[in-house]
Design a protein around this motif. Structure first.
Motif: not given
Length: 352
Positions: A59-63, A144-163
């Motif tokens: 399952t994928l979600g924003f941090r 930390l704030a810089k990382n939080q700003a990057a977390y506004t993009q949800l990125v796939a960490d593996r190849n796969g298929v969206i179910q």
């Protein structure tokens, strides 16, 4: 003399008037011959329908929490590692990053000034240490704030298929809330459901054969598999146990969701693991709290034989004791018989 003759005639006439009651016909019963060959559970193959699933489903979600402003993929889309799947409104995260950078700049300026004062011996070492600590804290907060700003993009960490897609643009989501379900590329498995009456006979590592309904020609050849896991908890609705069968030498790009048949050869997937006999449920006579069967013996007389039942299945009752095989038992109408009663056996007893 005449009187005696009349009495004799009346006695004879009375005797002729008496008739003996008709004898009740013997009950006709259907029987079967119990044999340890084709009725052994370990000789039964079990087949189950299932579907192709990915070995790893995530399952994928924003941090971070926020409002979704863009969704770039739909259900069924093939995605690559590093691909952006969705975005949150970056305004708040950008402001937090700017604030953290400002605090870091101020802490850096203070640290430089205190280092200069310490070099002139105008301040103590403890005062400089305090500024060093403040600077490090501001530095960590900025990262930390810089990382939080990057977390506004949800990125796939593996190849796969969206179910499955579980959130839409405009929706406010919390940190960790599921937005997508993704099946990762790689090993494929077959998901099946085992009935609660049969699950006790299965064990991890058990061999299986898998065939696919959509396959044809050479592709229709069964694929070897192995039972990888069985859920210890039954589904609360279907009362079945979820199980996964791993595939050997299967195409890693096998389409997800296609239907498959999983067969467990040799019947070790019976209701119990030990050898036994199966008799129809109609042949079981409940004698108090113990089950029994009617055995047809010499002269077609019946006697009651207590048996042990290890499980009840769709195929019948699994007899764990009381029958050795080869006995002729009554297959139906067991509640109408009495011990020692003579019966008529229907022709051609069925062999189980």
């Amino acid at each position: 003399m005449r009187t005696a003759a009349l009495l004799l005639v009346s006695v004879l006439l009375g005797a002729c008037g008496e008739t003996s009651p008709p004898q009740a016909p013997l009950k006709l019963v259907r029987t079967l011959i119990v044999g340890a060959g084709d009725t052994a559970i370990n000789g039964v193959d079990r087949s189950y329908s299932g579907e192709v699933r990915a070995r790893i489903e995530t399952t994928l979600g924003f941090r971070v929490a926020g409002k979704i402003v863009e969704r770039r993929v739909d259900a069924g889309a093939a995605v690559k590692a590093g691909q952006v799947l969705a975005r949150l409104d970056p305004a708040d995260a950008g402001l937090q990053a700017t604030q953290a950078e400002a605090h870091l700049a101020l802490a850096a300026a203070d640290l430089a000034r205190y280092r200069d004062l310490k070099a002139r011996n105008y301040i103590s070492a403890s005062a400089l240490d305090a500024r060093e600590t403040t600077f490090k804290a501001a530095q960590a907060q900025a990262a930390l704030a810089k990382n939080q700003a990057a977390y506004t993009q949800l990125v796939a960490d593996r190849n796969g298929v969206i179910q499955q897609v579980l959130a839409e643009p405009g929706q406010v989501v919390s940190a960790g809330q599921t937005v997508f379900r993704m099946a990762q590329d790689g090993e494929r498995e077959i998901a099946i459901a085992l009935p609660e009456s049969e699950v006790a006979g299965f064990k991890s590592g058990q061999a299986a054969e898998v065939s696919f309904w959509a396959a044809s020609g050479a592709a229709a050849k069964p694929v070897a598999g192995r039972l990888r896991e069985i859920s210890p908890v039954a589904d609360p609705v279907t009362r079945t146990f979820a199980a996964r069968v791993s595939l050997k030498d299967a195409d890693p790009q096998l389409p997800l969701g296609i239907t498959a048949t999983v067969r467990f050869p040799g019947g070790t997937a019976g209701a119990v693991g030990a050898p036994g006999l199966i008799v129809p449920l109609t042949a079981i006579f409940q004698q108090g709290e113990r089950p029994a069967v009617w055995i047809v013996g010499a002269g077609n007389t019946v006697k009651l034989q207590p048996v042990g039942i290890s499980a009840y299945t769709d195929s019948g009752a699994v007899v764990a004791g009381g029958l050795a095989g080869g006995e002729q038992i009554v297959a139906a109408g067991v509640n109408l018989l009495a011990a020692g009663e003579k019966v008529r056996v229907a022709p051609e007893a069925t062999r189980r």
